[in-house]
Design an enzyme around this catalytic site. Sequence first.
Site, mmCIF file in Angstrom:
data_model
loop_
_atom_site.group_PDB
_atom_site.id
_atom_site.type_symbol
_atom_site.label_atom_id
_atom_site.label_comp_id
_atom_site.label_asym_id
_atom_site.label_seq_id
_atom_site.Cartn_x
_atom_site.Cartn_y
_atom_site.Cartn_z
ATOM 1 N N CYS A 267 53.673 -15.504 48.053
ATOM 2 C CA CYS A 267 52.604 -16.512 47.959
ATOM 3 C C CYS A 267 52.917 -17.464 46.821
ATOM 4 C CB CYS A 267 51.258 -15.860 47.691
ATOM 5 S SG CYS A 267 51.113 -14.234 48.392
ATOM 6 N N GLY B 255 47.305 -4.643 52.932
ATOM 7 C CA GLY B 255 47.040 -4.475 51.500
ATOM 8 C C GLY B 255 45.983 -5.447 50.996
ATOM 9 N N THR B 256 46.029 -6.670 51.487
ATOM 10 C CA THR B 256 45.074 -7.682 51.017
ATOM 11 C C THR B 256 43.642 -7.260 51.328
ATOM 12 O OG1 THR B 256 46.712 -9.428 51.281
ATOM 13 C CG2 THR B 256 44.395 -10.107 51.316
ATOM 14 N N SER C 64 50.072 -0.634 52.322
ATOM 15 C CA SER C 64 50.451 -1.586 53.368
ATOM 16 C C SER C 64 51.710 -1.093 54.062
ATOM 17 C CB SER C 64 50.701 -2.957 52.731
ATOM 18 O OG SER C 64 51.140 -3.865 53.707
ATOM 19 N N ALA C 65 51.713 -1.172 55.410
ATOM 20 C CA ALA C 65 52.830 -0.608 56.175
ATOM 21 C C ALA C 65 54.104 -1.436 56.098
ATOM 22 C CB ALA C 65 52.420 -0.460 57.645
ATOM 23 N N HIS C 66 53.969 -2.772 56.015
ATOM 24 C CA HIS C 66 55.187 -3.588 56.166
ATOM 25 C C HIS C 66 56.079 -3.573 54.936
ATOM 26 C CE1 HIS C 66 54.229 -7.508 54.041
ATOM 27 N NE2 HIS C 66 53.004 -7.046 54.153
ATOM 28 N N ASN D 175 54.917 -6.033 42.033
ATOM 29 C CA ASN D 175 55.761 -6.553 43.117
ATOM 30 C C ASN D 175 56.874 -7.468 42.620
ATOM 31 O OD1 ASN D 175 53.064 -7.786 42.730
ATOM 32 N ND2 ASN D 175 53.922 -9.476 43.888
ATOM 33 N N THR E 247 37.737 -2.645 66.247
ATOM 34 C CA THR E 247 38.606 -1.818 67.110
ATOM 35 C C THR E 247 39.959 -1.626 66.430
ATOM 36 O OG1 THR E 247 37.479 -2.661 69.043
ATOM 37 C CG2 THR E 247 39.618 -1.623 69.418
HETATM 38 N N1 PLP Z 1 49.669 -5.937 46.817
HETATM 39 C C1 PLP Z 1 50.961 -6.083 46.484
HETATM 40 C C2 PLP Z 1 51.440 -5.532 45.185
HETATM 41 C C3 PLP Z 1 51.834 -6.751 47.340
HETATM 42 O O1 PLP Z 1 53.114 -6.908 46.989
HETATM 43 C C4 PLP Z 1 51.328 -7.247 48.569
HETATM 44 C C5 PLP Z 1 52.213 -7.992 49.498
HETATM 45 O O2 PLP Z 1 52.839 -8.953 49.144
HETATM 46 C C6 PLP Z 1 49.973 -7.060 48.868
HETATM 47 C C7 PLP Z 1 49.177 -6.401 47.969
HETATM 48 C C8 PLP Z 1 49.381 -7.577 50.136
HETATM 49 O O3 PLP Z 1 49.672 -6.728 51.211
HETATM 50 P P1 PLP Z 1 49.572 -7.281 52.719
HETATM 51 O O4 PLP Z 1 50.721 -8.202 52.916
HETATM 52 O O5 PLP Z 1 49.643 -6.056 53.558
HETATM 53 O O6 PLP Z 1 48.241 -7.959 52.833
#
Ligand code: PLP
Length: 369
Positions: A315, A69-70, A189-191, A141, A227
């Site tokens: 974070c 996601g980042t 984001s998959a996780h 989040n 890759t």
């Molecule tokens: N965006 C939101 C709303 C999130 O909650 C998170 C993860 O904490 C991210 C982005 C970042 O995703 P990733 O951990 O896959 O970089």
Amino acid sequence: MIYLDNNATTKLDPAVFEAMRPFLTDSYANPSSPYSFARQAALAIEKAREQVALLVGATPAEIHFTSGGTESNNAALESAAREDRPVIATAVEHASVRSTALRFAKRTGKGRLWPVQADGHPASDFALPRGSCAAVMWANNETGVLNDIPSLAREVHAQEGLLHVDAVQAAGKVAINLASAGVDTAALSAHKLHGPKGIGALFVRKGLRFNALLAGGDQEQGFRAGTENVAGIVGFGLAAELAGRQLGELTGRIRALRDQLEAELLSRVSGLVIAGAAAPRLPNTSMLVIPGAETEAVLALLDMDGICVSSGSACAAGAHEPSHVLRAMGLPVGPRVATIRTSLSRFTTAEDVAALVERLPVALQRAAG
Ligand code: PLP
């Protein structure tokens, strides 16, 4: 262990792990290689692209795999900034959007934060600069507050802008359709949906001009060099398919458990406020704001009981900073206000929730004392 921090990350679904295994062992070819041994990996990537596209209402060609996601958020905003668009992010965005927007604002003198109302939604009286790239998350989040993305897309497009949507928390928890909502770019984001860490996707609406963040090979249709993380992509694909099939579980059993958790805590904990409760929210998230105790003390006491919850985004928790989300919503934040986020998943049981309902009031009392 009682794991109630699923907005931070989720348990890898065992079926997802099994689907990834061959691509971590025997099927190790580089998917770009010219022989048939590589074709298996290339085909697996295309299948995953279809699975992810289906979950979010996109076409496979609009999905590009990234490291998470980042990266997807950074890539989308960087592309817009290179087109000279001011980047406007809501004040409650995840750090990967908010910090990027603030960095661009500092560099270019254009762009700023879009304030939010007390319910967590972007302020309706904000004057969006013409031609901006507006970044509005689908689901927050920390609070789970859901935004009305289709109507925001109309508003942004009326100003000749682009709408970037961080859909990391929404995908797999509520039904979303990026195409019909009018989204230009989006991050996944998959996780967060029982897939592996370190893999995500960037949605880019068909026909939109895009400036890739990374220079390198031609992978991912030129949108993302490097890759491919084949095992991660395969895991993401299956996780997306399973999440789609089990959406009803989230909006049914898990929502009911979450509502029960909130009702019971409201009756046992005086002064408890649930952030964003006035707005539509994700079915799994509760941000509990409780004056009179320190967050860190409450988290430590719950940890001793084997209960994993957090103060908000992982974070922010690491930095011990008061939540920018709660502050932007005008909620009390400070050393003597505990902010405890609980986030459930399809693996959460009624017993898990009952344990929190029993132990949190005790932890609050001890922390206050
Ligand atoms: N965006 C939101 C709303 C999130 O909650 C998170 C993860 O904490 C991210 C982005 C970042 O995703 P990733 O951990 O896959 O970089």
